[in-house]
Structure formats: structure tokens, C-alpha cells
Design an enzyme around this catalytic site. Structure first.
Site, PDB file in Angstrom:
ATOM      1  N   CYS A  71       0.832  -1.206   0.000  1.00  0.00           N
ATOM      2  CA  CYS A  71       0.000   0.000   0.000  1.00  0.00           C
ATOM      3  C   CYS A  71       0.866   1.255   0.000  1.00  0.00           C
ATOM      4  O   CYS A  71       0.851   2.054  -0.938  1.00  0.00           O
ATOM      5  CB  CYS A  71      -0.908  -0.053   1.221  1.00  0.00           C
ATOM      6  SG  CYS A  71      -1.633   1.509   1.652  1.00  0.00           S
ATOM      7  N   TYR A  76       1.744  11.983  -2.595  1.00  0.00           N
ATOM      8  CA  TYR A  76       2.328  10.642  -2.660  1.00  0.00           C
ATOM      9  C   TYR A  76       3.762  10.628  -3.189  1.00  0.00           C
ATOM     10  O   TYR A  76       4.460   9.639  -3.030  1.00  0.00           O
ATOM     11  CB  TYR A  76       1.400   9.689  -3.429  1.00  0.00           C
ATOM     12  CG  TYR A  76       0.124   9.450  -2.637  1.00  0.00           C
ATOM     13  CD1 TYR A  76      -1.105   9.972  -3.058  1.00  0.00           C
ATOM     14  CD2 TYR A  76       0.173   8.786  -1.418  1.00  0.00           C
ATOM     15  CE1 TYR A  76      -2.243   9.804  -2.294  1.00  0.00           C
ATOM     16  CE2 TYR A  76      -0.964   8.616  -0.648  1.00  0.00           C
ATOM     17  CZ  TYR A  76      -2.166   9.123  -1.087  1.00  0.00           C
ATOM     18  OH  TYR A  76      -3.307   8.962  -0.328  1.00  0.00           O
ATOM     19  N   GLU A 127      -4.217  -4.085  -4.500  1.00  0.00           N
ATOM     20  CA  GLU A 127      -3.969  -2.689  -4.905  1.00  0.00           C
ATOM     21  C   GLU A 127      -4.458  -2.460  -6.330  1.00  0.00           C
ATOM     22  O   GLU A 127      -5.132  -1.478  -6.636  1.00  0.00           O
ATOM     23  CB  GLU A 127      -2.471  -2.361  -4.790  1.00  0.00           C
ATOM     24  CG  GLU A 127      -2.031  -1.982  -3.406  1.00  0.00           C
ATOM     25  CD  GLU A 127      -2.678  -0.712  -2.897  1.00  0.00           C
ATOM     26  OE1 GLU A 127      -2.905   0.236  -3.672  1.00  0.00           O
ATOM     27  OE2 GLU A 127      -2.991  -0.661  -1.686  1.00  0.00           O
TER      28      GLU A 127
HETATM   29  C1  HMH Z   1      -6.090   1.547  -1.647  1.00  0.00           C
HETATM   30  C2  HMH Z   1      -4.940   2.385  -1.120  1.00  0.00           C
HETATM   31  N1  HMH Z   1      -3.703   1.877  -1.129  1.00  0.00           N
HETATM   32  C3  HMH Z   1      -2.662   2.597  -0.652  1.00  0.00           C
HETATM   33  C4  HMH Z   1      -2.861   3.882  -0.174  1.00  0.00           C
HETATM   34  C5  HMH Z   1      -1.703   4.693   0.369  1.00  0.00           C
HETATM   35  O1  HMH Z   1      -1.868   4.970   1.696  1.00  0.00           O
HETATM   36  C6  HMH Z   1      -4.172   4.391  -0.184  1.00  0.00           C
HETATM   37  N2  HMH Z   1      -4.429   5.649   0.257  1.00  0.00           N
HETATM   38  N3  HMH Z   1      -5.184   3.626  -0.654  1.00  0.00           N
END
Ligand code: HMH
Length: 225
Positions: free
Chosen positions: A135, A165, A207
Site C-alpha cells: 500500500c 504521494y 492494490e
Molecule cells: C487503496 C490504497 N492503497 C494505498 C494507499 C496509500 O496509503 C491508499 N491511500 N489507498
């Protein structure tokens, strides 16, 4: 070889598909349909509530104060920084806070967070980290890659997402988790490492499913709007 390098090599075929997904590409070039992003934001807010619970569980399972503190920092950062991004987007999208916090989870959201909570409550701290690592780590990699696209971080709507990010602060969270993963992998048998690898691959696949769910706005097939 660092265990996280081994994990990356095994999961690369999945991670490479993230960059090609139309949802991710749409954030990078600014063409993503706002309605798909709205769906994503609502589901991702729910996701992060349970994701935060995993960091609290990590503190509980931590063997020492230093590791407890790492998870406390991850928990604090998720609740107050990352989710603040969602709250700000929700405001811009006209989603009242009440609605944001009471969104119904989509099947993929429920399956993903349910899997991580299951693995993490039943398993070891290493299992928990293998579950949560894709994640944070993959989002940082995606953020860095999108940040290379001219104008992506300056886009009037998606720029904030890219900046969050791709930020050093977020990269630090990934680094913490990778260091912990490598530390806890030391001395483990090949069988134990393979089990951690399988967990890492499963959440790497989740993911991708989260990007796909968001792009198709997939809710429960039985509950027609
Ligand atoms: C589904 C998902 N994966 C990773 C992140 C990163 O924190 C997020 N916000 N949401």
C-alpha cells in the site's frame, strides 16, 4: 539480497500494471473523470480508517518502544495528513463530511481491508508488515512516477494527490516499513519468507483491484442504484 528487494522482484509484474491502469494514467495526465475520482476518494477514506487500525495493531504487536513509535507515527500521519487530503478533496467535490464517513464499502474495499485485518490479527508483526507494505510503498512509487510527468503536480485538481504521494514525508513512511520488513525477515526460514511473500503478493493484487474498482465504480451487483 534485502528481503524487500526480493519482494519487489516477485511483485514487479503486478506493480508494473498499476502504471498502465487508466485510473493512474488519468491522474498523471489530468484526464481522469472527476466522478471516478469521487468514487475512489469515498472508498479510499473508508480504506484508510481500517488501514489506520492496522498501524495501531502494529504498535500493539511491536517488540520494542522504537518499533511502537514507528507505528504510532504511521498512524498519526495517516489519520492527520493523508486523510486530511481526502477531507479537502471531499470538500472540493461537495461531499459532506457526514457522507464521507458513512460511505458504504464496495466489495473490493471490504475484501482488501478484511484480508489485511484478518492476516494481521491472526499473524505475526512480520505478517502485518508484509500485508500493509504494498500500500504505502506502491503509492510512493506511483507518486514519484507521476511527478515526473510535466505539469502533473501542478494540475489544478489532481496535483495535490501527486504531491502528497511523491513527497519525502510519504516516502519516509515507506522507508520505515521497508526497514522493519527487512529487520524482521532476518533469520526466518525459507518457508516463513515464502509465506510473507504470498501475503505481499496478495495485497499487491488487491492494490490493482482497488484501481480497477475505482475506475469502474464497482459496487454490489445486487444493489442496483
Ligand atoms: C487503496 C490504497 N492503497 C494505498 C494507499 C496509500 O496509503 C491508499 N491511500 N489507498
Amino acid at each position: 539480497m534485502l528481503f524487500t528487494n526480493r519482494l519487489y522482484e516477485k511483485a514487479k509484474y503486478i506493480w508494473d500494471q498499476y502504471y498502465k491502469h487508466p485510473f493512474v494514467k488519468g491522474i498523471g495526465d489530468g484526464t481522469l473523470d472527476i466522478d471516478k475520482f469521487r468514487f475512489y476518494m469515498e472508498q479510499d477514506y473508508l480504506y484508510l480508517i481500517d488501514y489506520s487500525r492496522l498501524f495501531a495493531l502494529g504498535s500493539l504487536k511491536a517488540p520494542d518502544l522504537e518499533t511502537m513509535t514507528v507505528f504510532a507515527n504511521l498512524l498519526h500521519s495517516t489519520l492527520n495528513d493523508e486523510m486530511e487530503l481526502h477531507r479537502q478533496y471531499a470538500e472540493r467535490l461537495g461531499i459532506p463530511r457526514e457522507k464521507l464517513e458513512n460511505t458504504k464499502p464496495a466489495p473490493t474495499t471490504l475484501a482488501y481491508t478484511g484480508y489485511m485485518l484478518n492476516i494481521s490479527q491472526r499473524g505475526s508483526l512480520a505478517d502485518l508488515i508484509a500485508a500493509v507494505l504494498p500500500c504505502t510503498w506502491s503509492y510512493y512509487e506511483i507518486g514519484l512516477r507521476l511527478n515526473q510527468i510535466l505539469g502533473a503536480s501542478e494540475h489544478e485538481f489532481y496535483g495535490e494527490w501527486v504531491k502528497m504521494y511523491a513527497s519525502e514525508e510519504f516516502g519516509q513512511l515507506a522507508e520505515w516499513l521497508k526497514n522493519l520488513m527487512n529487520k524482521l525477515a532476518e533469520g526466518k526460514t525459507e518457508q516463513e519468507l515464502k509465506e510473507l511473500e504470498d501475503i505481499f503478493l496478495t495485497t499487491s493484487k488487491f492494490e490493482y483491484m482497488f484501481w480497477e474498482m475505482s475506475y469502474q465504480k464497482q459496487m454490489w451487483p445486487t444493489d442496483k442504484e
